[in-house]
Design an enzyme around this catalytic site. Sequence first.
Site, PDB file in Angstrom:
ATOM      1  N   ASN A   1      -1.709   7.334  -0.493  1.00 27.99           N
ATOM      2  CA  ASN A   1      -0.624   7.691  -1.418  1.00 27.99           C
ATOM      3  C   ASN A   1      -1.155   7.827  -2.844  1.00 27.99           C
ATOM      4  O   ASN A   1      -0.481   8.344  -3.715  1.00 27.99           O
ATOM      5  CB  ASN A   1       0.491   6.644  -1.376  1.00 27.99           C
ATOM      6  CG  ASN A   1      -0.005   5.253  -1.739  1.00 27.99           C
ATOM      7  OD1 ASN A   1      -0.914   4.737  -1.114  1.00 27.99           O
ATOM      8  ND2 ASN A   1       0.568   4.663  -2.760  1.00 27.99           N
TER       9      ASN A   1
ATOM     10  N   CYS B   1       4.040   1.330  -7.053  1.00 29.49           N
ATOM     11  CA  CYS B   1       4.323  -0.013  -6.532  1.00 29.49           C
ATOM     12  C   CYS B   1       3.480  -1.076  -7.223  1.00 29.49           C
ATOM     13  O   CYS B   1       3.771  -2.256  -7.134  1.00 29.49           O
ATOM     14  CB  CYS B   1       4.097  -0.066  -5.032  1.00 29.49           C
ATOM     15  SG  CYS B   1       5.076   1.155  -4.169  1.00 29.49           S
TER      16      CYS B   1
HETATM   17  N1  PMP Z   1       3.677   3.145   2.200  1.00 24.83           N
HETATM   18  C1  PMP Z   1       3.262   4.104   1.366  1.00 24.83           C
HETATM   19  C2  PMP Z   1       2.065   4.920   1.737  1.00 24.83           C
HETATM   20  C3  PMP Z   1       3.941   4.338   0.165  1.00 24.83           C
HETATM   21  O1  PMP Z   1       3.516   5.282  -0.679  1.00 24.83           O
HETATM   22  C4  PMP Z   1       5.072   3.544  -0.148  1.00 24.83           C
HETATM   23  C5  PMP Z   1       5.789   3.743  -1.462  1.00 24.83           C
HETATM   24  N2  PMP Z   1       6.422   4.982  -1.530  1.00 24.83           N
HETATM   25  C6  PMP Z   1       5.467   2.558   0.768  1.00 24.83           C
HETATM   26  C7  PMP Z   1       4.750   2.387   1.927  1.00 24.83           C
HETATM   27  C8  PMP Z   1       6.653   1.664   0.488  1.00 24.83           C
HETATM   28  O2  PMP Z   1       7.806   2.420   0.454  1.00 24.83           O
HETATM   29  P1  PMP Z   1       9.212   1.771   0.027  1.00 24.83           P
HETATM   30  O3  PMP Z   1       8.978   1.119  -1.304  1.00 24.83           O
HETATM   31  O4  PMP Z   1      10.134   2.924  -0.030  1.00 24.83           O
HETATM   32  O5  PMP Z   1       9.595   0.784   1.068  1.00 24.83           O
END
Ligand code: PMP
Length: 390
Positions: free
Chosen positions: A150, A324
């Site tokens: 990501n 994150c």
């Molecule tokens: N896995 C990946 C590869 C992410 O990029 C993300 C954040 N978009 C997440 C998990 C966690 O997603 P969320 O915060 O929507 O639960």
Amino acid sequence: MSSYLDYQSSKPVDPRVIEAMLPYFHEHFGNPSSLHGEGDEATKVLEDCRQTIAGFINAEPDEIIFTSGATESNTVALIGYASRNRDKGDHIIISEVEHISIHNIAKYLEKDGFKVSRLPVDQYGKINVQKLASRITPQTILISIGYASNEIGTIQPIAEVGALAREKGIAFHSDAVAAEGLIPLDVKKDQIDLLTISSNDIYGPKGIGVLYVRKGMRVNPVIIGGGQERGLRSGTENIAGIVGMSKAVEIMRKEMTEEVKRLTGYRDTLIKNLLARIPKSHLNGHPIDRLANNAHVRFEAIEGESLILALRDEGVSAATGSACSSKTLEPSHTLISTGLLHEEAHGSLEFTLGRFNTEADVDRVIEVLPPIVERLRKLSPLYKAEEMAT
Ligand code: PMP
């Protein structure tokens, strides 16, 4: 004018998705567990959506478990699988470039007595399948490798990992959140046992996601209650969210090929021009095996944070890394894993393109970023020292 190039952190919901969802807040509000007409109607919608979403990843409808999003899907995949299969072994393999949610779940499992191996990656952020094979022990029960990063957009050799895991009888989970909508997903072809996808990453609403659980996989629930979703995820189903995710899938299936072509063009223009116009700049991530929407560039002797703020003044939204963990002062664990020094990792910018970008957004970055880098470098003691040394 403002240009948003941070689609990896959040995507706007497609207006066609919003339209499809609206009737499910007031007109069609039934609970699938109820025995009356409204309940039956909700059950039918739920199962239709399940079928649509299953088709998107080449799964069967009863292999789709609705969750609240990617974090929950990852949690059920790792904790749910590990806790249920403890009798078979206590060893799990992940890579160093996993999303923070996978890293933190792995740490939790370590505290709970499991052993975790973290597979290193090469300078492009790619794992090596032979090295992965050499980490497998008779105690290994689960391998979790994200489909693509990501952050730096590097795509992993998922089909090879799937083949290896299946041959060794080890469960294979992949977090495909960064790849969905950019790469066609096929759990059968890639021999994936557990797959995480989320709705917002394909222009659906937040708060809804899916865990694909291959038939026959033994997994414990993490949320326990009324037994919905085959007992794997209790709680009244978020029908409006599920309808939204399903509509987002329908649109993606029709438009993905064209969209990926367009984004690849933008990405390549952006990378080519930034590297050509800005001295001492480098591409992070793999030059070929990279997501169609990802341009991740490193600028020597400069801070990514100050670049973000200067771009913000110009109406351009970009990122220094994963949203994150962007509020920590730590450099990105992914960039460090590719062998970068802390200061190199700190001088990086991530641009992620998406459905509502136009050529004008790309042109704007190409126009405003080179003078920003030049101006900030003039103020940077790091750069002056480097200039004097050369
Ligand atoms: N896995 C990946 C590869 C992410 O990029 C993300 C954040 N978009 C997440 C998990 C966690 O997603 P969320 O915060 O929507 O639960």
